[in-house]
Design a protein around this motif. Structure first.
Motif, mmCIF file in Angstrom:
data_model
loop_
_atom_site.group_PDB
_atom_site.id
_atom_site.type_symbol
_atom_site.label_atom_id
_atom_site.label_comp_id
_atom_site.label_asym_id
_atom_site.label_seq_id
_atom_site.Cartn_x
_atom_site.Cartn_y
_atom_site.Cartn_z
ATOM 1 N N SER A 46 0.823 -1.211 0.000
ATOM 2 C CA SER A 46 0.000 0.000 0.000
ATOM 3 C C SER A 46 0.855 1.258 0.000
ATOM 4 O O SER A 46 0.450 2.287 -0.557
ATOM 5 C CB SER A 46 -0.942 0.005 1.203
ATOM 6 O OG SER A 46 -0.221 0.009 2.421
ATOM 7 N N ARG A 47 2.022 1.196 0.592
ATOM 8 C CA ARG A 47 2.907 2.362 0.635
ATOM 9 C C ARG A 47 3.997 2.310 -0.434
ATOM 10 O O ARG A 47 4.926 3.125 -0.417
ATOM 11 C CB ARG A 47 3.557 2.494 2.025
ATOM 12 C CG ARG A 47 2.546 2.697 3.137
ATOM 13 C CD ARG A 47 3.229 2.864 4.485
ATOM 14 N NE ARG A 47 2.261 2.998 5.558
ATOM 15 C CZ ARG A 47 1.650 4.122 5.903
ATOM 16 N NH1 ARG A 47 1.926 5.231 5.229
ATOM 17 N NH2 ARG A 47 0.788 4.149 6.896
ATOM 18 N N GLY A 48 3.902 1.352 -1.336
ATOM 19 C CA GLY A 48 4.947 1.202 -2.337
ATOM 20 C C GLY A 48 6.203 0.614 -1.718
ATOM 21 O O GLY A 48 6.202 0.157 -0.582
ATOM 22 N N GLY A 49 7.288 0.619 -2.493
ATOM 23 C CA GLY A 49 8.543 0.053 -2.015
ATOM 24 C C GLY A 49 9.686 0.994 -2.286
ATOM 25 O O GLY A 49 9.482 2.201 -2.500
ATOM 26 N N PRO A 50 10.908 0.482 -2.295
ATOM 27 C CA PRO A 50 12.072 1.332 -2.586
ATOM 28 C C PRO A 50 12.052 1.811 -4.029
ATOM 29 O O PRO A 50 11.435 1.188 -4.905
ATOM 30 C CB PRO A 50 13.258 0.408 -2.319
ATOM 31 C CG PRO A 50 12.713 -0.962 -2.498
ATOM 32 C CD PRO A 50 11.287 -0.919 -2.057
ATOM 33 N N ALA A 51 12.739 2.911 -4.280
ATOM 34 C CA ALA A 51 12.786 3.486 -5.628
ATOM 35 C C ALA A 51 13.525 2.585 -6.606
ATOM 36 O O ALA A 51 13.277 2.626 -7.817
ATOM 37 C CB ALA A 51 13.436 4.863 -5.586
#
Length: 204
Positions: A46-51
């Motif tokens: 839900s918060r995404g991951g590393p770039a």
């Protein structure tokens, strides 16, 4: 049993099972996460991951997670490797509930990592902290995670439509599951039986 003091709910003690050890998630775990992660690993978070899938970007991601309020993050260790992370992703001691979120990298999916990590955190939630409820929110598209939570014996409560907007702008539908304190003995027995049937799977 009365609930533990609120401060205890935000601690991250080391928890040890038969196959898995959970310890407080730190920057030291970034290289291990980068080693085994794929795009699928973070595709439904839900918060995404590393770039990018590099140790520095995983370290930045860990720093962001650890800075969030009402959250406790653990690294999942299996066979001396970082299998992923599991979190009390929301902690609400006043209402006696927690949310658990899990992220495992592909080599450790289908091993003891998922059931035992959840067993350790559920055991702490219900028998140490005195929670009444633990819940899970799963991206409706993530069929693997949906099956895993259903296999726990958690009750599917419904779908929160367009509940969380990911960093890429996608408004995800989140499926809500829960386990109540009175249901925990049956869920614990189910998880224990699964672990009894498993052996740690060595990596190639």
């Amino acid at each position: 049993m009365p609930p533990a003091p609120s401060a205890d709910w935000l601690l991250a003690p080391t928890l040890t099972g038969r196959f898995v050890e959970l310890e407080a998630l730190s920057l030291d775990h970034a290289p291990g996460l980068a080693q085994h992660a794929t795009a699928e690993t973070v595709g439904y978070l839900s918060r995404g991951g590393p770039a990018a899938n590099t140790p520095p970007e995983w370290a930045a991601y860990i720093e962001r997670l650890n800075a969030l309020p009402n959250r406790v993050n653990f690294a999942v260790l299996l066979s001396d490797q970082v299998a992923g992370r599991i979190s009390y992703s929301e902690v609400r001691p006043a209402d006696l509930w927690l949310e658990i979120g899990t992220m495992l990298t592909p080599p450790f999916q289908g091993t003891a990592a998922n059931p035992e990590a959840k067993l350790l955190l559920l055991e702490r939630a219900f028998t140490v902290l005195g929670a009444n409820r633990v819940h899970f929110k799963v991206d409706e598209r993530n069929t693997r995670s949906l099956r895993a939570v259903e296999k726990l014996g958690a009750v599917r409560e419904g779908t929160l439509r367009q509940f969380q907007v990911r960093p890429d702008g996608y408004a995800r539908d989140s499926v809500m599951f829960s386990i109540l304190g009175r249901e925990w003995p049956e869920v614990r027995a189910r998880l224990t039986q699964r672990l009894d049937a498993l052996t740690a799977q060595p990596l190639s």
